[in-house]
Motif scaffolding. Structure first.
Motif, short mmCIF file in Angstrom:
data_model
loop_
_atom_site.label_atom_id
_atom_site.label_comp_id
_atom_site.label_asym_id
_atom_site.label_seq_id
_atom_site.Cartn_x
_atom_site.Cartn_y
_atom_site.Cartn_z
N LEU A 8 68.91 69.42 46.27
CA LEU A 8 69.59 69.58 44.99
C LEU A 8 70.75 68.60 44.86
O LEU A 8 70.94 67.98 43.81
N GLU A 9 71.51 68.43 45.92
CA GLU A 9 72.63 67.48 45.90
C GLU A 9 72.12 66.05 45.73
O GLU A 9 72.69 65.26 44.98
N GLU A 10 71.05 65.71 46.42
CA GLU A 10 70.46 64.38 46.29
C GLU A 10 69.97 64.15 44.86
O GLU A 10 70.15 63.08 44.28
N TYR A 11 69.38 65.19 44.26
CA TYR A 11 68.92 65.12 42.87
C TYR A 11 70.10 64.89 41.93
O TYR A 11 70.03 64.04 41.03
N ARG A 12 71.18 65.61 42.13
CA ARG A 12 72.36 65.46 41.27
C ARG A 12 72.95 64.05 41.38
O ARG A 12 73.35 63.47 40.38
N GLN A 13 73.00 63.53 42.59
CA GLN A 13 73.54 62.18 42.79
C GLN A 13 72.66 61.14 42.10
O GLN A 13 73.17 60.23 41.44
N ALA A 14 71.34 61.24 42.29
CA ALA A 14 70.42 60.29 41.67
C ALA A 14 70.49 60.38 40.15
O ALA A 14 70.49 59.36 39.45
N ASN A 15 70.59 61.60 39.63
CA ASN A 15 70.67 61.80 38.20
C ASN A 15 71.97 61.22 37.65
O ASN A 15 71.99 60.61 36.57
N SER A 16 73.05 61.37 38.38
CA SER A 16 74.34 60.82 37.98
C SER A 16 74.31 59.29 37.99
O SER A 16 74.82 58.64 37.06
N GLN A 17 73.70 58.70 39.01
CA GLN A 17 73.57 57.24 39.08
C GLN A 17 72.73 56.73 37.92
O GLN A 17 73.05 55.70 37.31
N ARG A 41 69.07 44.94 32.20
CA ARG A 41 69.68 44.43 33.41
C ARG A 41 69.43 45.35 34.59
O ARG A 41 69.44 44.93 35.73
N TYR A 42 69.25 46.63 34.30
CA TYR A 42 69.11 47.62 35.36
C TYR A 42 67.74 48.30 35.30
O TYR A 42 67.57 49.40 35.81
N GLY A 43 66.77 47.65 34.68
CA GLY A 43 65.46 48.25 34.47
C GLY A 43 64.79 48.77 35.71
O GLY A 43 64.35 49.92 35.76
N GLN A 44 64.70 47.97 36.74
CA GLN A 44 64.02 48.38 37.97
C GLN A 44 64.77 49.51 38.67
O GLN A 44 64.17 50.47 39.13
N GLU A 45 66.09 49.39 38.71
CA GLU A 45 66.91 50.44 39.33
C GLU A 45 66.73 51.76 38.59
O GLU A 45 66.61 52.82 39.20
N MET A 46 66.73 51.69 37.25
CA MET A 46 66.57 52.90 36.45
C MET A 46 65.18 53.50 36.65
O MET A 46 65.04 54.72 36.74
N ASN A 47 64.16 52.67 36.73
CA ASN A 47 62.81 53.17 36.99
C ASN A 47 62.73 53.85 38.35
O ASN A 47 62.14 54.92 38.48
N ASP A 48 63.33 53.23 39.35
CA ASP A 48 63.32 53.80 40.70
C ASP A 48 64.04 55.15 40.73
O ASP A 48 63.55 56.11 41.33
N LEU A 49 65.20 55.21 40.07
CA LEU A 49 65.96 56.46 40.05
C LEU A 49 65.24 57.54 39.24
O LEU A 49 65.26 58.71 39.61
N SER A 50 64.60 57.15 38.16
CA SER A 50 63.82 58.11 37.36
C SER A 50 62.69 58.70 38.19
O SER A 50 62.44 59.91 38.16
N THR A 51 62.01 57.84 38.94
CA THR A 51 60.93 58.30 39.80
C THR A 51 61.46 59.24 40.88
O THR A 51 60.88 60.30 41.14
N LYS A 52 62.57 58.87 41.48
CA LYS A 52 63.18 59.70 42.52
C LYS A 52 63.58 61.06 41.96
O LYS A 52 63.31 62.10 42.58
#
Length: 68
Positions: A8-17, A41-52
């Motif tokens: 849950l904490e990992e999810y919150r951090q990823a969602n915040s990022q 500019r952050y497309g790949q990072e956002m895709n990765d975080l969305s997947t996570k």
């Protein structure tokens, strides 16, 4: 239970990022009467975080379902 809390904490951090990157991405877009082409500019990072986030959400849902 601690494993659930860690996930849950990992999810919150990823969602915040992800929210931070979305905010940064949108800050450079300015309203005008002309057509605007947005170059992410952050497309790949956002895709990765969305997947996570989606994967962690599924894990949390499965853990909750198994507790019922």
């Amino acid at each position: 239970m601690s494993n659930r809390m860690e996930i849950l904490e990992e999810y919150r951090q990823a969602n915040s990022q992800l929210a931070t990157l979305k905010r940064k991405e949108s800050e450079c877009v300015h309203s005008s009467s002309e057509t605007v082409q947005i170059e992410p500019r952050y497309g790949q990072e956002m895709n990765d975080l969305s997947t996570k986030c989606a994967q962690l959400d599924m894990i949390l849902e499965a853990m909750e379902a198994s507790e019922d």
